[in-house]
Design a protein around this motif. Structure first.
Motif, short mmCIF file in Angstrom:
data_model
loop_
_atom_site.label_atom_id
_atom_site.label_comp_id
_atom_site.label_asym_id
_atom_site.label_seq_id
_atom_site.Cartn_x
_atom_site.Cartn_y
_atom_site.Cartn_z
N PHE A 76 0.86 -1.20 0.00
CA PHE A 76 0.00 0.00 0.00
C PHE A 76 0.88 1.23 0.00
O PHE A 76 1.82 1.35 0.79
CB PHE A 76 -0.92 -0.01 1.22
N ALA A 77 0.58 2.20 -0.87
CA ALA A 77 1.44 3.37 -1.02
C ALA A 77 1.32 4.36 0.13
O ALA A 77 2.24 5.15 0.37
CB ALA A 77 1.12 4.07 -2.34
N GLY A 78 0.21 4.34 0.85
CA GLY A 78 0.01 5.25 1.97
C GLY A 78 0.26 4.58 3.30
O GLY A 78 1.10 3.71 3.44
N SER A 79 -0.53 4.97 4.31
CA SER A 79 -0.43 4.40 5.66
C SER A 79 -1.56 3.43 5.92
O SER A 79 -2.65 3.55 5.34
CB SER A 79 -0.47 5.52 6.71
N ILE A 80 -1.32 2.46 6.80
CA ILE A 80 -2.30 1.43 7.15
C ILE A 80 -2.64 1.57 8.63
O ILE A 80 -1.74 1.53 9.48
CB ILE A 80 -1.75 0.02 6.86
N GLU A 81 -3.91 1.74 8.94
CA GLU A 81 -4.37 1.85 10.32
C GLU A 81 -5.48 0.83 10.55
O GLU A 81 -6.53 0.90 9.91
CB GLU A 81 -4.88 3.26 10.62
N VAL A 82 -5.24 -0.11 11.46
CA VAL A 82 -6.18 -1.21 11.71
C VAL A 82 -6.53 -1.21 13.19
O VAL A 82 -5.65 -1.18 14.05
CB VAL A 82 -5.55 -2.56 11.28
N GLY A 97 3.09 4.72 7.35
CA GLY A 97 3.21 3.94 8.57
C GLY A 97 2.27 2.76 8.60
O GLY A 97 1.34 2.64 7.79
N VAL A 98 2.48 1.88 9.59
CA VAL A 98 1.60 0.74 9.85
C VAL A 98 1.25 0.78 11.34
O VAL A 98 2.15 0.79 12.19
CB VAL A 98 2.26 -0.60 9.50
N ARG A 99 -0.04 0.79 11.64
CA ARG A 99 -0.49 0.85 13.04
C ARG A 99 -1.59 -0.17 13.25
O ARG A 99 -2.52 -0.25 12.45
CB ARG A 99 -0.99 2.25 13.38
N ALA A 100 -1.49 -0.94 14.35
CA ALA A 100 -2.51 -1.93 14.69
C ALA A 100 -2.89 -1.80 16.16
O ALA A 100 -2.00 -1.70 17.02
CB ALA A 100 -2.02 -3.34 14.40
N GLY A 101 -4.19 -1.83 16.43
CA GLY A 101 -4.65 -1.84 17.82
C GLY A 101 -4.44 -3.18 18.48
O GLY A 101 -4.53 -3.29 19.71
N GLY A 102 -4.16 -4.22 17.70
CA GLY A 102 -3.84 -5.55 18.21
C GLY A 102 -2.44 -5.94 17.81
O GLY A 102 -1.52 -5.14 17.89
N ILE A 104 0.48 -7.64 15.01
CA ILE A 104 0.82 -7.69 13.59
C ILE A 104 1.57 -8.98 13.35
O ILE A 104 2.64 -9.20 13.91
CB ILE A 104 1.69 -6.50 13.15
N ARG A 105 1.00 -9.86 12.49
CA ARG A 105 1.64 -11.13 12.16
C ARG A 105 1.79 -11.21 10.64
O ARG A 105 0.80 -11.08 9.91
CB ARG A 105 0.80 -12.30 12.68
N THR A 106 3.00 -11.42 10.19
CA THR A 106 3.24 -11.58 8.77
C THR A 106 4.14 -12.80 8.55
O THR A 106 4.98 -13.11 9.39
CB THR A 106 3.92 -10.35 8.14
N GLY A 107 3.97 -13.44 7.39
CA GLY A 107 4.81 -14.58 7.07
C GLY A 107 6.10 -14.18 6.36
O GLY A 107 6.93 -15.03 6.07
N ALA A 108 6.25 -12.89 6.07
CA ALA A 108 7.45 -12.39 5.40
C ALA A 108 7.81 -11.04 6.03
O ALA A 108 7.60 -10.83 7.21
CB ALA A 108 7.22 -12.30 3.90
N HIS A 109 8.34 -10.13 5.22
CA HIS A 109 8.84 -8.86 5.75
C HIS A 109 7.71 -7.90 6.09
O HIS A 109 6.69 -7.85 5.39
CB HIS A 109 9.78 -8.21 4.73
N LEU A 110 7.94 -7.13 7.14
CA LEU A 110 7.06 -6.03 7.53
C LEU A 110 7.87 -4.75 7.34
O LEU A 110 8.86 -4.51 8.04
CB LEU A 110 6.63 -6.19 8.99
N VAL A 111 7.46 -3.93 6.36
CA VAL A 111 8.24 -2.75 5.96
C VAL A 111 7.34 -1.53 5.92
O VAL A 111 6.26 -1.56 5.32
CB VAL A 111 8.88 -2.96 4.57
N ALA A 112 7.79 -0.44 6.55
CA ALA A 112 7.02 0.81 6.54
C ALA A 112 7.96 1.97 6.28
O ALA A 112 9.10 2.00 6.76
CB ALA A 112 6.30 1.01 7.87
#
Length: 291
Positions: A76-82, A97-102, A104-112
């Motif tokens: 995603f080109a912008g920010s992610i808020e969950v 940015g990437v923001r989660a209220g819970g 964050i689980r990924t099977g590969a890279h997490l990049v922001a």
């Protein structure tokens, strides 16, 4: 949502790979809005091409807001808020940015491109943020990089390097299979274990023991509530305290006061441990509990 249209001419000017450019000519010969083109590339399994496009054209001010996020891959080109959890089988890549209220689980890279914030656990192959990383706990199978500071309320485990540009605070254990490099101060409320060197631009304070697989270095001082054991040299700009043993590697020295005039060693380059180490080569020994 801001519309950014990518024409054939704009993309060609970035020197794309021949295969990727042919894909665009075949599927989107007249160009396409930025985010829909990223989505189309991901849907067709061309995740590397989507990441390349994001590298070339950068982040947008768009924000993707969701209650939960579950997907195979997200670019995603912008920010992610969950509001809740982010659960993605592959990569999560955001221009902002990437923001989660819970968690964050990924099977590969997490990049922001900016900050990564999770109220729960971050569990990923690797974590890379252009700014701060904040989480309750962090578990990664590769490394962690924060372009700003790092705050982890509980423990942090990474199998390779931890690289933080500013301050780092870990509320439990910090275990890194590779190097630990912190631009400013490092605070750990549990034990600190590193498979390679540990370096901090300012001070290091650890409530438990410090175990380092190579050199241990701080621009200011180091304070540990247990042993300080390094396989290489131990070097600090000012004072050095271990409540337990203080040991450098075979044929390596322990150096305190490297940034202090010798006339001031007794006040600003004090060294304390359970037993005076034989290889203390600079600093003022004050005995046990002397700081």
């Amino acid at each position: 949502m801001k519309t950014v249209e990518l024409s054939k001419r704009l993309v060609k000017a970035k020197n794309p790979c021949a295969n990727g450019f042919r894909w665009m000519l075949r599927h989107h010969p007249d160009g396409h809005d930025y985010q829909p083109l990223l989505d189309a590339l991901v849907a067709d399994g061309r995740v590397n091409d989507a990441c390349w496009l994001l590298d070339q054209f950068g982040a947008t001010s768009d924000v993707l807001r969701l209650e939960t996020l579950s997907a195979e891959v997200v670019v995603f080109a912008g920010s992610i808020e969950v509001a809740g959890d982010i659960d993605v089988a592959g990569m999560v890549r955001a221009g902002g940015g990437v923001r989660a209220g819970g968690s964050i689980r990924t099977g590969a890279h997490l990049v922001a491109g900016t900050s990564i914030v999770a109220e729960g656990t971050i569990d990923a192959e690797s974590v890379s943020a252009g700014a701060d990383v904040h989480a309750n706990s962090i578990v990664v199978t590769a490394g962690v990089r924060a372009g700003g500071g790092l705050r982890c309320s509980q423990s942090l485990f990474c199998h390779t390097d931890l690289d933080v540009a500013e301050q780092a605070m870990v509320g439990g254990m910090l275990v890194a299979g590779g190097r630990v490099r912190v631009g400013r101060s490092l605070r750990v409320r549990g034990e600190l274990r590193s498979g390679l060197e540990v370096r901090a631009g300012d001070g290091i304070q650890v409530d438990g023991a410090i175990e380092c697989g190579s050199h241990l270095e701080a621009g200011w001082g180091i304070r540990s509530g247990g042993d300080i054991v390094a396989a290489g040299a131990i070097r600090v700009g000012e004072s050095l305290l271990a409540q337990g043993d203080l040991r450098a590697g075979a044929d390596y020295g322990i150096y305190a006061g490297l940034e202090v005039q010798r006339a001031n060693w007794d006040t600003s380059a004090r060294v304390s441990a359970a037993v005076e180490p034989e290889n203390l080569l600079s600093g003022h020994w004050v005995g046990r509990g002397g700081l």
